[in-house]
Design an enzyme around this catalytic site. Sequence first.
Site, short mmCIF file in Angstrom:
data_model
loop_
_atom_site.label_atom_id
_atom_site.label_comp_id
_atom_site.label_asym_id
_atom_site.label_seq_id
_atom_site.Cartn_x
_atom_site.Cartn_y
_atom_site.Cartn_z
N TYR A 95 14.15 -33.83 -19.94
CA TYR A 95 14.78 -32.91 -20.89
C TYR A 95 13.92 -32.89 -22.16
O TYR A 95 13.43 -33.92 -22.60
CB TYR A 95 16.19 -33.40 -21.22
N ILE A 196 29.94 -23.95 -13.41
CA ILE A 196 31.08 -23.99 -14.34
C ILE A 196 30.89 -22.97 -15.47
O ILE A 196 31.83 -22.27 -15.83
CB ILE A 196 31.30 -25.41 -14.89
N ARG A 219 25.30 -19.13 1.62
CA ARG A 219 25.42 -20.51 2.12
C ARG A 219 26.76 -20.62 2.83
O ARG A 219 27.64 -19.78 2.64
CB ARG A 219 25.36 -21.50 0.96
N TRP A 312 19.94 -21.75 -25.71
CA TRP A 312 19.94 -23.21 -25.77
C TRP A 312 21.05 -23.60 -26.72
O TRP A 312 21.01 -23.30 -27.91
CB TRP A 312 18.59 -23.71 -26.30
N LEU A 313 22.05 -24.27 -26.17
CA LEU A 313 23.24 -24.60 -26.94
C LEU A 313 22.90 -25.33 -28.24
O LEU A 313 23.53 -25.10 -29.27
CB LEU A 313 24.17 -25.46 -26.07
#
Lengths: 374, 374
Positions: A95, A196, A219, A312-313
Amino acid sequence: MARVMFMRTAAVHRALISPVWWAHSSGARAQRMRTFSALMSPPSKAVVYDQEGSPDSVTRVVEVPPVEVKEKDVCVRMLAAPINPSDINRIQGVYPVRPPVPAVGGYEGVGEVHSVGPAVTGLSPGDWVIPFPPSIGTWQSYIVKEQSVWHKVDKETPPEYAATVIVNPLTALRMLEDFVTLNSGDSIVQNGATSIVGQCITQIAKFRGIHSINIIRDRPGSDEAKEMLKRLGADEVFTESQLEVKNLKSLLTNVPEPALGFNCVGGNSASMVLKFLRQGGTMVTYGGMSKKPVTVSTSSFIFKELSLRGFWLQKWLTSEKSKESKEMIDYLLCLAREGKLKYEMELVPFDNFHTALDKALGKLGSQPKQVLKF
Amino acid sequence: MARVMFMRTAAVHRALISPVWWAHSSGARAQRMRTFSALMSPPSKAVVYDQEGSPDSVTRVVEVPPVEVKEKDVCVRMLAAPINPSDINRIQGVYPVRPPVPAVGGYEGVGEVHSVGPAVTGLSPGDWVIPFPPSIGTWQSYIVKEQSVWHKVDKETPPEYAATVIVNPLTALRMLEDFVTLNSGDSIVQNGATSIVGQCITQIAKFRGIHSINIIRDRPGSDEAKEMLKRLGADEVFTESQLEVKNLKSLLTNVPEPALGFNCVGGNSASMVLKFLRQGGTMVTYGGMSKKPVTVSTSSFIFKELSLRGFWLQKWLTSEKSKESKEMIDYLLCLAREGKLKYEMELVPFDNFHTALDKALGKLGSQPKQVLKF
């Protein structure tokens, strides 16, 4: 509340991102002995890692001795904290913004105020709080931090939603708000719709009268995924293979062409989002699950006038934006209490951390989001 | 000024995008005979094409009879008009917005007012004007259009600059103005830097104290191209092969990381522009000379927070923006008069249209921009 003579400063504990004291000899610790008693946190348990690497091999659960609760500090007993993919990426060292090691895992969560320093106002033992801005180190049973970094939440909130409200639902809401002005009757398109964030986008869009076009992978179980998304309010759900048609937009019957698209997959799936967008539309990338880049034709930029952005939060958690983001959190938790915002999670006792981690790492097949329960 | 009895309406001529009258029999034309005389344009010559296709085979130079100059019309004797790549793309049928055929070629140019209708104010014979917004049909010796579509320019302007100010220099200036607020000391990066737009960007940036980082192809003569760009004010010029290094930004010594980049090439060359950009930077695509798409990593969107946009001049020619764009044109022509904005062009007599076209099509090797001189 333990009052002890041997102690470390709360500052050291507070900055649990660098718990170098574990290496200290008891002799070194004894030098810090004080001659007065202080308000102390209970002893804590924490998931720590001393080096970056494969999370299942570098993380371990350790006992953390009590720390001082200073004047403006709040000691919080954690109730729940999720294992998010970005938590795993931090431990793996992939990250882009990571704490220095050794570090405690976890980034968001919810807890109950256990004790407060004498200068704290507005928070009392028993209150529920989330760290905001979220910060490293939520995978531990007690956290001591200054009052200013705790945001009070309604105790009626299901704790797993309070624990997970920032990384996913806030991302969904900010992305719906921050790029294009959407009005009732407009539409959005997204891939990775079963994620989510994707489920939150679909649900929030629905409340606002905004149509959603959802793209999911081909899928086993894709029919069930379609049904699930439709129940959440999706207008259209397509598998990627259904979109291998010449005129994608002919698939839209009662839904207008979207001005805004969300991409968390990349590769061909991102191209499908771009194809659905209307003239002048914007695609926001917030993930890259396929590990493939986004490819865009020149004419899409020039003649279709598309804009490609990223989300990007982190940028929305700064002090400048924090008031607005806190209001959004309160709104999202209100929806969660009313059962209008929901997604699947599995609560796992903290003692079973490594099982939860294995599930979060995908070692046990597809699993709901793992939320540690303290 | 010819006054004749047999005539067509100016409206038909005005809408030269659809000169269907060429097919009319003289009998049909005779039906439009009027019994009074009117202000007429001189007969004209025009480059027309009856169908889309290879420009050298579908275009032909035809004689156009006089048309009426109505009350608010201005009849302009064209002085110069360029052959731009987009003109060629329109004829080929590959430009996304095209006139219906048959059509007259050309999109911008400059001319001298030849005669004006009785209700025209503010323009007199002898004035120089450019069509603004530019429109189809500048490759002809006389044009009759309403006063409102002509923008007066200073007669001291070199006509080849007045003729070419919109498609290239205005693109350069608008792109510098419309995406990112640049201040003196900032920098920009661009590929395709030897293009006319690229040269204009370098020169305008220089006047404004903005550094430019210029990327050019590896090819014979790239040293000369570097020198040429340096003379125009480029701070840095790199060939693509020079940028095949691990840390691109180590190449920048006295130039800050750019917040804005321009891409007219695509493919790997676009990736190099992206690599130079600073956190939160914007890349504007306005061309795709390599015919390769733009490929962007997920992390560039999310963690580097890059924005990718497109520029299409057409959007900036609408009435809403036209006042601002006209002011920009006046400014650009002022720079051209002062010799501060320059680029290479070849003036070619209109009678040699097909030679100029061959050169513009690249049949005779690398050539300066071809500008028809009437």
